[in-house]
Design a protein around this motif. Structure first.
Motif, PDB file in Angstrom:
ATOM      1  N   VAL A  98       0.677  -1.262   0.082  1.00 47.87           N
ATOM      2  CA  VAL A  98      -0.177  -0.123   0.012  1.00 47.87           C
ATOM      3  C   VAL A  98       1.006   1.303   0.038  1.00 47.87           C
ATOM      4  O   VAL A  98       0.274   2.155  -0.220  1.00 47.87           O
ATOM      5  N   ASP A  99       2.268   1.087   0.230  1.00 48.60           N
ATOM      6  CA  ASP A  99       2.908   2.634   0.539  1.00 48.60           C
ATOM      7  C   ASP A  99       3.914   2.672  -0.676  1.00 48.60           C
ATOM      8  O   ASP A  99       5.047   2.764  -0.875  1.00 48.60           O
ATOM      9  N   VAL A 100       2.911   2.977  -1.911  1.00 44.75           N
ATOM     10  CA  VAL A 100       3.406   3.088  -3.047  1.00 44.75           C
ATOM     11  C   VAL A 100       4.007   4.516  -2.849  1.00 44.75           C
ATOM     12  O   VAL A 100       3.505   5.253  -2.156  1.00 44.75           O
ATOM     13  N   VAL A 101       5.119   4.925  -3.738  1.00 46.73           N
ATOM     14  CA  VAL A 101       5.559   6.199  -3.668  1.00 46.73           C
ATOM     15  C   VAL A 101       4.975   7.178  -4.518  1.00 46.73           C
ATOM     16  O   VAL A 101       4.893   7.080  -5.661  1.00 46.73           O
ATOM     17  N   GLU A 102       4.153   8.262  -3.891  1.00 47.42           N
ATOM     18  CA  GLU A 102       3.649   9.208  -4.885  1.00 47.42           C
ATOM     19  C   GLU A 102       4.509  10.362  -4.984  1.00 47.42           C
ATOM     20  O   GLU A 102       5.085  10.896  -3.990  1.00 47.42           O
ATOM     21  N   LYS A 103       4.643  10.981  -6.240  1.00 50.89           N
ATOM     22  CA  LYS A 103       5.368  12.196  -6.316  1.00 50.89           C
ATOM     23  C   LYS A 103       4.698  13.034  -7.249  1.00 50.89           C
ATOM     24  O   LYS A 103       3.972  12.642  -8.160  1.00 50.89           O
ATOM     25  N   GLU A 104       4.796  14.365  -7.020  1.00 48.63           N
ATOM     26  CA  GLU A 104       4.073  15.098  -7.816  1.00 48.63           C
ATOM     27  C   GLU A 104       5.084  16.007  -8.609  1.00 48.63           C
ATOM     28  O   GLU A 104       5.991  16.916  -7.939  1.00 48.63           O
ATOM     29  N   LEU A 105       5.011  15.924  -9.827  1.00 46.99           N
ATOM     30  CA  LEU A 105       6.076  16.641 -10.583  1.00 46.99           C
ATOM     31  C   LEU A 105       5.443  17.958 -11.636  1.00 46.99           C
ATOM     32  O   LEU A 105       4.300  17.786 -11.955  1.00 46.99           O
ATOM     33  N   THR A 106       6.140  19.042 -11.796  1.00 48.48           N
ATOM     34  CA  THR A 106       5.675  19.925 -12.636  1.00 48.48           C
ATOM     35  C   THR A 106       6.181  19.550 -13.986  1.00 48.48           C
ATOM     36  O   THR A 106       6.836  18.336 -14.177  1.00 48.48           O
ATOM     37  N   GLU A 107       5.678  19.877 -14.987  1.00 53.88           N
ATOM     38  CA  GLU A 107       5.883  19.593 -16.517  1.00 53.88           C
ATOM     39  C   GLU A 107       6.984  19.410 -16.774  1.00 53.88           C
ATOM     40  O   GLU A 107       7.624  18.571 -17.299  1.00 53.88           O
ATOM     41  N   ASP A 108       8.262  20.564 -16.203  1.00 55.45           N
ATOM     42  CA  ASP A 108       9.396  20.425 -16.484  1.00 55.45           C
ATOM     43  C   ASP A 108       9.973  19.104 -15.923  1.00 55.45           C
ATOM     44  O   ASP A 108      10.747  18.445 -16.453  1.00 55.45           O
ATOM     45  N   GLU A 109       9.709  18.886 -14.625  1.00 58.33           N
ATOM     46  CA  GLU A 109      10.421  18.032 -13.881  1.00 58.33           C
ATOM     47  C   GLU A 109       9.893  16.560 -14.555  1.00 58.33           C
ATOM     48  O   GLU A 109      10.670  15.562 -14.519  1.00 58.33           O
ATOM     49  N   LEU A 110       8.591  16.582 -15.041  1.00 54.96           N
ATOM     50  CA  LEU A 110       8.260  15.501 -15.839  1.00 54.96           C
ATOM     51  C   LEU A 110       8.937  14.977 -16.869  1.00 54.96           C
ATOM     52  O   LEU A 110       9.394  13.831 -17.160  1.00 54.96           O
ATOM     53  N   MET A 111       9.133  15.945 -17.726  1.00 54.29           N
ATOM     54  CA  MET A 111      10.019  15.847 -18.897  1.00 54.29           C
ATOM     55  C   MET A 111      11.398  15.304 -18.551  1.00 54.29           C
ATOM     56  O   MET A 111      11.964  14.334 -19.132  1.00 54.29           O
ATOM     57  N   LYS A 112      12.100  15.898 -17.224  1.00 52.61           N
ATOM     58  CA  LYS A 112      13.302  15.275 -16.958  1.00 52.61           C
ATOM     59  C   LYS A 112      13.254  13.819 -16.434  1.00 52.61           C
ATOM     60  O   LYS A 112      14.131  13.110 -16.628  1.00 52.61           O
ATOM     61  N   TYR A 113      12.125  13.642 -15.705  1.00 55.34           N
ATOM     62  CA  TYR A 113      11.837  12.364 -15.231  1.00 55.34           C
ATOM     63  C   TYR A 113      11.850  11.152 -16.549  1.00 55.34           C
ATOM     64  O   TYR A 113      12.519  10.107 -16.462  1.00 55.34           O
ATOM     65  N   MET A 114      11.174  11.732 -17.348  1.00 57.77           N
ATOM     66  CA  MET A 114      10.927  11.038 -18.555  1.00 57.77           C
ATOM     67  C   MET A 114      12.264  10.542 -19.449  1.00 57.77           C
ATOM     68  O   MET A 114      12.689   9.564 -19.634  1.00 57.77           O
ATOM     69  N   ASP A 115      13.277  11.848 -19.145  1.00 57.60           N
ATOM     70  CA  ASP A 115      14.251  11.632 -19.984  1.00 57.60           C
ATOM     71  C   ASP A 115      15.415  10.500 -19.136  1.00 57.60           C
ATOM     72  O   ASP A 115      15.965   9.549 -19.955  1.00 57.60           O
ATOM     73  N   GLU A 116      15.282  10.625 -17.846  1.00 62.58           N
ATOM     74  CA  GLU A 116      15.989   9.848 -17.163  1.00 62.58           C
ATOM     75  C   GLU A 116      15.645   8.507 -17.120  1.00 62.58           C
ATOM     76  O   GLU A 116      16.514   7.385 -17.156  1.00 62.58           O
ATOM     77  N   LYS A 117      14.375   8.271 -17.097  1.00 63.94           N
ATOM     78  CA  LYS A 117      13.735   6.854 -17.370  1.00 63.94           C
ATOM     79  C   LYS A 117      14.116   6.321 -18.818  1.00 63.94           C
ATOM     80  O   LYS A 117      13.970   5.207 -19.166  1.00 63.94           O
ATOM     81  N   GLY A 118      14.375   7.277 -19.846  1.00 65.94           N
ATOM     82  CA  GLY A 118      14.510   6.687 -21.094  1.00 65.94           C
ATOM     83  C   GLY A 118      13.499   6.582 -22.003  1.00 65.94           C
ATOM     84  O   GLY A 118      13.407   5.787 -22.848  1.00 65.94           O
ATOM     85  N   GLU A 119      12.287   7.222 -21.792  1.00 59.34           N
ATOM     86  CA  GLU A 119      11.160   6.912 -22.436  1.00 59.34           C
ATOM     87  C   GLU A 119      10.759   8.200 -22.855  1.00 59.34           C
ATOM     88  O   GLU A 119      10.838   9.299 -22.484  1.00 59.34           O
ATOM     89  N   GLY A 120      10.462   8.090 -24.286  1.00 55.09           N
ATOM     90  CA  GLY A 120      10.042   9.332 -24.895  1.00 55.09           C
ATOM     91  C   GLY A 120       8.611   9.830 -24.576  1.00 55.09           C
ATOM     92  O   GLY A 120       7.574   8.950 -24.154  1.00 55.09           O
ATOM     93  N   VAL A 121       8.380  11.122 -24.673  1.00 54.97           N
ATOM     94  CA  VAL A 121       7.113  11.791 -24.325  1.00 54.97           C
ATOM     95  C   VAL A 121       6.212  11.797 -25.808  1.00 54.97           C
ATOM     96  O   VAL A 121       6.652  12.203 -26.857  1.00 54.97           O
ATOM     97  N   ALA A 122       5.247  11.110 -25.736  1.00 55.44           N
ATOM     98  CA  ALA A 122       4.240  11.074 -26.892  1.00 55.44           C
ATOM     99  C   ALA A 122       3.688  12.491 -27.240  1.00 55.44           C
ATOM    100  O   ALA A 122       3.452  13.231 -26.368  1.00 55.44           O
TER     101      ALA A 122
END
Ligand SMILES: [Zn+2]
Length: 98
Positions: A74-98
């Motif tokens: 039940v203790d899943v990690v929840e994060k709130e990201l801004t659009e910029d942070e999300l982009m960065k996050y996606m980059d780090e994960k190596g996933e492209g943004v559709a």
């Protein structure tokens, strides 16, 4: 009309001084593009491996499972990201943004 005054005790905002009805009207009249409250995206991550490939377990309320490492809880990690942070996050994960 002046309910905003309570929030700003230190200084009367310019828009009020100049007789505008709202800060929005003032900004529009002055051509000020004020950064609005940023849009945020909520993401969830596995606390064990950090993967965001998590999903709710069907039939179990509030229980999450990780499709990557098999973690379940039940203790899943929840994060709130801004659009910029999300982009960065996606980059780090190596996933492209559709
Ligand atoms: Zn995991």
């Amino acid at each position: 009309m002046f309910e905003m005054a309570k929030k700003s005790k230190l200084k009367t905002p310019d828009w009020m001084m100049e007789g505008f009805d709202s800060e929005g009207d003032y900004n529009k009249a002055k051509g000020i593009t004020k950064k609005k409250k940023e849009k945020t995206f909520k993401i969830k991550e596995c606390p064990k491996c950090g993967s965001d490939d998590v999903g709710v377990v069907i039939g179990e309320v509030g229980v999450w499972e990780c499709k990557k490492c098999g973690w379940k809880g039940v203790d899943v990690v929840e994060k709130e990201l801004t659009e910029d942070e999300l982009m960065k996050y996606m980059d780090e994960k190596g996933e492209g943004v559709a």
